[in-house]
Design an enzyme around this catalytic site. Structure first.
Site, mmCIF file in Angstrom:
data_model
loop_
_atom_site.group_PDB
_atom_site.id
_atom_site.type_symbol
_atom_site.label_atom_id
_atom_site.label_comp_id
_atom_site.label_asym_id
_atom_site.label_seq_id
_atom_site.Cartn_x
_atom_site.Cartn_y
_atom_site.Cartn_z
ATOM 1 N N GLY A 11 0.825 -1.217 0.000
ATOM 2 C CA GLY A 11 0.000 0.000 0.000
ATOM 3 C C GLY A 11 0.851 1.254 0.000
ATOM 4 O O GLY A 11 2.081 1.195 -0.022
ATOM 5 N N PHE A 82 -0.124 -1.929 8.883
ATOM 6 C CA PHE A 82 -0.862 -0.939 8.075
ATOM 7 C C PHE A 82 -2.174 -1.522 7.536
ATOM 8 O O PHE A 82 -3.113 -0.807 7.276
ATOM 9 C CB PHE A 82 -0.025 -0.516 6.853
ATOM 10 C CG PHE A 82 1.209 0.263 7.167
ATOM 11 C CD1 PHE A 82 2.471 -0.323 7.079
ATOM 12 C CD2 PHE A 82 1.130 1.593 7.539
ATOM 13 C CE1 PHE A 82 3.624 0.404 7.345
ATOM 14 C CE2 PHE A 82 2.282 2.327 7.812
ATOM 15 C CZ PHE A 82 3.528 1.725 7.714
ATOM 16 N N SER A 126 -4.740 6.977 13.281
ATOM 17 C CA SER A 126 -5.100 8.134 12.445
ATOM 18 C C SER A 126 -5.634 9.259 13.313
ATOM 19 O O SER A 126 -6.210 9.013 14.372
ATOM 20 C CB SER A 126 -6.178 7.697 11.447
ATOM 21 O OG SER A 126 -6.782 8.825 10.840
ATOM 22 N N TYR A 151 -14.965 3.699 10.109
ATOM 23 C CA TYR A 151 -13.507 3.611 9.879
ATOM 24 C C TYR A 151 -12.781 4.193 11.099
ATOM 25 O O TYR A 151 -11.906 3.541 11.681
ATOM 26 C CB TYR A 151 -13.088 4.371 8.614
ATOM 27 C CG TYR A 151 -11.615 4.713 8.619
ATOM 28 C CD1 TYR A 151 -11.181 6.020 8.856
ATOM 29 C CD2 TYR A 151 -10.650 3.730 8.463
ATOM 30 C CE1 TYR A 151 -9.842 6.326 8.917
ATOM 31 C CE2 TYR A 151 -9.305 4.025 8.510
ATOM 32 C CZ TYR A 151 -8.901 5.333 8.740
ATOM 33 O OH TYR A 151 -7.563 5.632 8.813
ATOM 34 N N LYS A 155 -10.276 2.453 14.229
ATOM 35 C CA LYS A 155 -8.962 2.927 14.688
ATOM 36 C C LYS A 155 -8.991 3.164 16.201
ATOM 37 O O LYS A 155 -8.042 2.825 16.908
ATOM 38 C CB LYS A 155 -8.550 4.212 13.956
ATOM 39 C CG LYS A 155 -8.184 4.007 12.503
ATOM 40 C CD LYS A 155 -7.021 3.031 12.335
ATOM 41 C CE LYS A 155 -6.623 2.811 10.892
ATOM 42 N NZ LYS A 155 -5.604 1.759 10.738
ATOM 43 N N ASN A 180 -2.672 13.956 7.554
ATOM 44 C CA ASN A 180 -3.076 13.657 6.174
ATOM 45 C C ASN A 180 -1.869 13.357 5.292
ATOM 46 O O ASN A 180 -1.247 14.278 4.776
ATOM 47 C CB ASN A 180 -3.887 14.832 5.619
ATOM 48 C CG ASN A 180 -5.273 14.877 6.224
ATOM 49 O OD1 ASN A 180 -5.421 14.940 7.455
ATOM 50 N ND2 ASN A 180 -6.292 14.807 5.398
HETATM 51 C C1 WQD Z 1 -9.259 16.852 3.197
HETATM 52 C C2 WQD Z 1 -10.051 18.123 2.934
HETATM 53 C C3 WQD Z 1 -12.296 17.723 2.221
HETATM 54 C C4 WQD Z 1 -11.494 16.047 -1.719
HETATM 55 C C5 WQD Z 1 -9.340 11.289 5.525
HETATM 56 C C6 WQD Z 1 -9.434 10.302 6.639
HETATM 57 C C7 WQD Z 1 -8.106 10.185 7.329
HETATM 58 C C8 WQD Z 1 -7.050 9.843 6.325
HETATM 59 C C9 WQD Z 1 -7.024 10.901 5.225
HETATM 60 C C10 WQD Z 1 -6.853 7.461 6.336
HETATM 61 C C11 WQD Z 1 -11.480 18.038 3.464
HETATM 62 C C12 WQD Z 1 -11.496 18.451 1.145
HETATM 63 C C13 WQD Z 1 -11.320 16.574 -0.444
HETATM 64 C C14 WQD Z 1 -12.067 16.851 -2.736
HETATM 65 C C15 WQD Z 1 -12.248 18.673 -1.183
HETATM 66 N N1 WQD Z 1 -7.325 8.579 5.773
HETATM 67 N N2 WQD Z 1 -11.687 17.871 -0.196
HETATM 68 N N3 WQD Z 1 -12.419 18.149 -2.425
HETATM 69 O O1 WQD Z 1 -11.136 13.665 5.192
HETATM 70 O O2 WQD Z 1 -9.212 15.012 6.205
HETATM 71 O O3 WQD Z 1 -9.054 12.543 6.072
HETATM 72 O O4 WQD Z 1 -8.326 10.933 4.634
HETATM 73 O O5 WQD Z 1 -6.085 7.346 7.230
HETATM 74 O O6 WQD Z 1 -8.206 9.173 8.307
HETATM 75 O O7 WQD Z 1 -10.378 10.765 7.581
HETATM 76 O O8 WQD Z 1 -8.888 13.868 4.000
HETATM 77 O O9 WQD Z 1 -8.199 14.410 1.714
HETATM 78 O O10 WQD Z 1 -10.507 13.390 2.094
HETATM 79 O O11 WQD Z 1 -10.072 15.757 2.761
HETATM 80 O O12 WQD Z 1 -12.589 19.858 -0.931
HETATM 81 O O13 WQD Z 1 -12.254 16.429 -3.916
HETATM 82 O O14 WQD Z 1 -10.154 18.301 1.517
HETATM 83 O O15 WQD Z 1 -13.626 18.222 2.284
HETATM 84 O O16 WQD Z 1 -11.870 19.321 3.934
HETATM 85 P P1 WQD Z 1 -9.677 13.854 5.398
HETATM 86 P P2 WQD Z 1 -9.418 14.296 2.562
#
Ligand code: WQD
Length: 338
Positions: A11, A82, A126, A151, A155, A180
């Protein structure tokens, strides 16, 4: 040479961590059932390190098959776990798949750690475990709120399972809470391979920029933040990877019998969605085709790390800034298009 078992080794974060472990003198074996990843990552790892890493295509919810790995590889020093399903939205649609996969595999791995005397266990957690925290800059002591998705709940439960196991058995456990993870190895030999339409921000940006997606949406700019869009702590995947090597070395050096420590893995900087897009446009020279859309269900307004504990205790320092995160993510996307 100490052998480390990396689950989910094919991954995104797993592959980058294997590279870092090899570069720091560890022998690595991978187990990945390839349900969410491709073993092409192993070719990328070999290209970077010159090492062929063996992957066991085993589903960790199959206890017997999991045990075979430990029988075939006596003397494993540590496990970095992971392997898990990690799509927030999917977990709401398929909660029982998430609980079965993420928790059964963890319990089986811990049972084998106890049975085969594997002392060091690093668990991939996370920032999602914080839920919607009362404070935006969270420390490891920030109280956990109710997880926003199944999810996130897996965790939170996973952390409790690891902690309780380390309390009873001679295991030294470390929980790493990622913020992130974004970007790719500078060689572009490995990177993030989202399945289907990317949910996460940075792959959505790069796929839009390269033309795989016609446009992307910013999920809301009416939040109470400096520019109205959500704030997150984006951190380069190579910085995350190196933190795992440091955590393992810390655990081996301290040689604690029964311990469980938690570390935040974030840069400590909160970046808005619009700032992330601006940084991408600056480093790529591409004007991104995006529109402002409605808020996304489940999003929290702002969260970023207080990473003092990892800096002080692990001797960890982030090497990559936002521009390099965006540039390496873009270079990786361009390499996929070749
Ligand atoms: C970040 C920001 C969206 C896509 C999740 C999981 C976390 C980790 C990372 C696993 C938010 C905005 C996103 C788009 C947008 N995963 N966005 N347009 O939700 O903070 O975290 O992924 O470990 O556990 O919870 O990450 O990248 O999805 O979003 O505006 O097309 O970007 O709304 O504000 P997130 P994300």
């Amino acid at each position: 040479m100490q052998t480390i078992l990396v689950t989910g080794g094919c991954g995104y974060i797993g592959a980058h961590t294997i590279v870092d472990l090899i570069e720091n003198g560890f022998n690595v074996i991978s187990v990945d059932n390839l349900s969410r990843a491709t073993d092409k990552s192993l070719l990328g790892i070999e290209k970077i390190t010159g090492k062929k890493v063996k992957n066991y295509t085993v589903d960790l919810t199959d206890k017997k098959a999991t045990e075979e790995i430990f029988i075939e590889n006596p003397g494993i020093t540590g496990i970095i776990h992971f392997a898990a399903y990690k799509a927030v939205g999917e977990s709401v649609e398929l909660p029982l798949d998430y609980y079965e996969n993420n928790l059964f595999s963890l319990v089986h791995l811990l049972q084998m750690s106890v049975k085969y005397h594997v002392k060091h266990f690093i668990f991939s957690s996370s920032c999602t475990v914080y839920g919607n925290p009362d404070t935006t800059r969270v420390t490891e002591a920030t109280p956990l709120q109710t997880a926003a998705s199944p999810y996130g709940a897996t965790k939170q439960m996973g952390e409790v399972i690891v902690k309780d196991t380390a309390f009873t058995y001679p295991i030294s456990a470390i929980l790493l809470r990622y913020f992130n993870p974004v970007g790719a190895h500078p060689s572009t030999a490995i990177g993030e391979l989202p399945i289907g339409r990317p949910q996460n921000l940075v792959p959505a940006i790069t796929q839009t920029a390269i033309g795989k997606l016609p446009k992307m949406q910013v999920h809301g700019t009416d939040y109470d933040t400096r520019d109205g869009s959500c704030i997150r702590d984006y951190i380069h995947v190579c910085d995350i990877a190196h933190a795992h090597t440091l955590a393992l070395q810390y655990s081996i050096k301290n040689n604690q019998e029964k311990s469980c420590e938690v570390f935040n893995l974030g840069t400590g900087n909160g970046i808005t969605v619009l700032e992330a897009i601006q940084a991408f446009e600056k480093v790529s020279g591409v004007k991104l085709n995006y529109e402002i859309g409605p808020r996304r269900a489940g999003d929290i307004v702002a969260i970023y790390a207080n990473n003092d504990k990892a800096v002080k205790q692990l001797g960890w320092n982030c090497k990559y800034g936002l521009d390099e995160m965006m540039l390496t993510a873009w270079q990786w996307e361009q390499s996929l298009a070749k």
